[in-house]
Enzyme design. Structure first.
Site, PDB file in Angstrom:
ATOM      1  N   TYR A  86       0.852  -1.188   0.000  1.00 55.79           N
ATOM      2  CA  TYR A  86       0.000   0.000   0.000  1.00 55.79           C
ATOM      3  C   TYR A  86       0.895   1.248   0.000  1.00 55.79           C
ATOM      4  O   TYR A  86       1.794   1.376   0.846  1.00 55.79           O
ATOM      5  CB  TYR A  86      -0.894  -0.017   1.246  1.00 55.79           C
TER       6      TYR A  86
ATOM      7  N   HIS B 222      -4.827   5.071  -2.125  1.00 59.17           N
ATOM      8  CA  HIS B 222      -5.963   5.996  -2.217  1.00 59.17           C
ATOM      9  C   HIS B 222      -5.423   7.326  -2.729  1.00 59.17           C
ATOM     10  O   HIS B 222      -4.337   7.757  -2.303  1.00 59.17           O
ATOM     11  CB  HIS B 222      -6.591   6.255  -0.844  1.00 59.17           C
TER      12      HIS B 222
HETATM   13  C1  LIG Z   1       2.266  13.727  -7.682  1.00 59.10           C
HETATM   14  C2  LIG Z   1       3.770  13.930  -7.470  1.00 59.10           C
HETATM   15  C3  LIG Z   1       4.309  12.873  -6.494  1.00 59.10           C
HETATM   16  C4  LIG Z   1       4.490  13.792  -8.833  1.00 59.10           C
HETATM   17  O1  LIG Z   1       5.886  13.940  -8.600  1.00 59.10           O
HETATM   18  P1  LIG Z   1       6.897  14.352  -9.778  1.00 59.10           P
HETATM   19  O2  LIG Z   1       8.286  14.011  -9.308  1.00 59.10           O
HETATM   20  O3  LIG Z   1       6.649  15.736 -10.213  1.00 59.10           O
HETATM   21  O4  LIG Z   1       6.457  13.356 -10.934  1.00 59.10           O
HETATM   22  P2  LIG Z   1       7.316  12.950 -12.214  1.00 59.10           P
HETATM   23  O5  LIG Z   1       8.258  14.034 -12.586  1.00 59.10           O
HETATM   24  O6  LIG Z   1       7.900  11.594 -11.990  1.00 59.10           O
HETATM   25  O7  LIG Z   1       6.097  12.943 -13.259  1.00 59.10           O
HETATM   26  C5  LIG Z   1       5.893  11.965 -14.159  1.00 59.10           C
HETATM   27  C6  LIG Z   1       4.588  12.239 -14.908  1.00 59.10           C
HETATM   28  O8  LIG Z   1       3.457  12.360 -14.029  1.00 59.10           O
HETATM   29  C7  LIG Z   1       2.507  13.300 -14.586  1.00 59.10           C
HETATM   30  N1  LIG Z   1       2.472  14.532 -13.784  1.00 59.10           N
HETATM   31  C8  LIG Z   1       3.201  14.800 -12.696  1.00 59.10           C
HETATM   32  N2  LIG Z   1       2.911  16.044 -12.244  1.00 59.10           N
HETATM   33  C9  LIG Z   1       1.975  16.543 -13.088  1.00 59.10           C
HETATM   34  C10 LIG Z   1       1.298  17.794 -13.168  1.00 59.10           C
HETATM   35  N3  LIG Z   1       1.528  18.774 -12.267  1.00 59.10           N
HETATM   36  N4  LIG Z   1       0.399  17.983 -14.158  1.00 59.10           N
HETATM   37  C11 LIG Z   1       0.174  17.008 -15.072  1.00 59.10           C
HETATM   38  N5  LIG Z   1       0.813  15.816 -15.075  1.00 59.10           N
HETATM   39  C12 LIG Z   1       1.698  15.585 -14.079  1.00 59.10           C
HETATM   40  C13 LIG Z   1       3.051  13.625 -15.976  1.00 59.10           C
HETATM   41  O9  LIG Z   1       2.578  12.622 -16.846  1.00 59.10           O
HETATM   42  C14 LIG Z   1       4.561  13.486 -15.737  1.00 59.10           C
HETATM   43  O10 LIG Z   1       5.261  13.304 -16.927  1.00 59.10           O
HETATM   44  P3  LIG Z   1       5.786  14.592 -17.753  1.00 59.10           P
HETATM   45  O11 LIG Z   1       6.488  15.485 -16.781  1.00 59.10           O
HETATM   46  O12 LIG Z   1       6.686  13.987 -18.803  1.00 59.10           O
HETATM   47  O13 LIG Z   1       4.545  15.234 -18.323  1.00 59.10           O
HETATM   48  C15 LIG Z   1       4.077  15.360  -6.921  1.00 59.10           C
HETATM   49  O14 LIG Z   1       3.360  16.308  -7.698  1.00 59.10           O
HETATM   50  C16 LIG Z   1       3.745  15.562  -5.461  1.00 59.10           C
HETATM   51  O15 LIG Z   1       4.570  15.280  -4.540  1.00 59.10           O
HETATM   52  N6  LIG Z   1       2.517  16.078  -5.190  1.00 59.10           N
HETATM   53  C17 LIG Z   1       2.088  16.362  -3.809  1.00 59.10           C
HETATM   54  C18 LIG Z   1       1.965  15.096  -3.006  1.00 59.10           C
HETATM   55  C19 LIG Z   1       1.007  14.108  -3.668  1.00 59.10           C
HETATM   56  O16 LIG Z   1      -0.054  14.460  -4.170  1.00 59.10           O
HETATM   57  N7  LIG Z   1       1.407  12.817  -3.623  1.00 59.10           N
HETATM   58  C20 LIG Z   1       0.598  11.720  -4.134  1.00 59.10           C
HETATM   59  C21 LIG Z   1      -0.515  11.491  -3.188  1.00 59.10           C
HETATM   60  S1  LIG Z   1      -1.348   9.990  -3.355  1.00 59.10           S
END
Ligand SMILES: CC(C)(COP(=O)(O)OP(=O)(O)OC[C@H]1O[C@@H](n2cnc3c(N)ncnc32)[C@H](O)[C@@H]1OP(=O)(O)O)[C@@H](O)C(=O)NCCC(=O)NCCS
Length: 158
Positions: free
Chosen positions: A79, A117
């Protein structure tokens, strides 16, 4: 070219930095308090991977993933308790790196499925999870509190 990031397993000494990053990544009521984070991170079988910038001393914590092993009915699953990437270091592939390493570690246990989730309003995370192969499953009303719905996503391992 060497990677700009490196990963390592967390130790209890990392918990405060993880908690600070979680505060940056999530608003109430989606964030963890320190005691809850400690509880999940120290649970037996927990997989906690941290990502750092390769440059810089001391290395800066840029992200982490926390996976807990659960048994539901006859199914062992991993999970995703939380996945956090520092707001200044997003869209650089860090979440993908962390999840890929977490999946490899989870697959080495008896877990056959990854599950999580996610808030139905968290569009970035939903885009991200669908991109790395998760599929939407059950809608869970009020999971995070009244009016704050979630959806379960899962991915078969292996
Ligand atoms: C969601 C999260 C973990 C993504 O982390 P990240 O390191 O930016 O993700 P990556 O760089 O590996 O992204 C890979 C892909 O995910 C998608 N993605 C990530 N962020 C995105 C955004 N802001 N808008 C649209 N697509 C997005 C895209 O497909 C991206 O590929 P691309 O950059 O080539 O378009 C980050 O935004 C975060 O920490 N958010 C706050 C905490 C959270 O919501 N965690 C998950 C809770 S369940």
């Amino acid at each position: 070219m060497s990677s700009p990031f490196f990963l390592r397993d967390a130790s209890p000494f990392d918990l405060e930095a993880m908690h600070r990053l979680d505060q940056l990544c999530f608003a109430e009521p989606f964030r963890f308090d320190l005691a809850t984070m400690r509880h999940y991170a120290l649970e037996p079988g927990a997989i906690v991977l941290l990502a750092f910038a390769s440059q810089g001393h001391p290395p800066e914590l840029l992200g982490f993933v926390l996976l807990n092993l659960l048994r539901r009915r006859s199914l062992d699953l991993a999970y995703v308790t939380t996945l956090d990437v520092h707001p200044d270091h997003r869209r650089q592939g860090l979440a993908e790196l962390l999840m890929s390493a977490g999946e490899t570690r989870a697959a080495a246990t008896s877990a056959g499925v990854l599950r999580l989730h996610v808030s139905t309003t968290n569009r970035e995370a939903i885009r991200f999870y669908e991109r790395i192969g998760f599929s939407p499953r059950v809608f869970v009303p009020d999971f995070y509190g009244e009016g704050l719905d979630a959806r379960i996503y899962s991915k078969v391992l292996g």
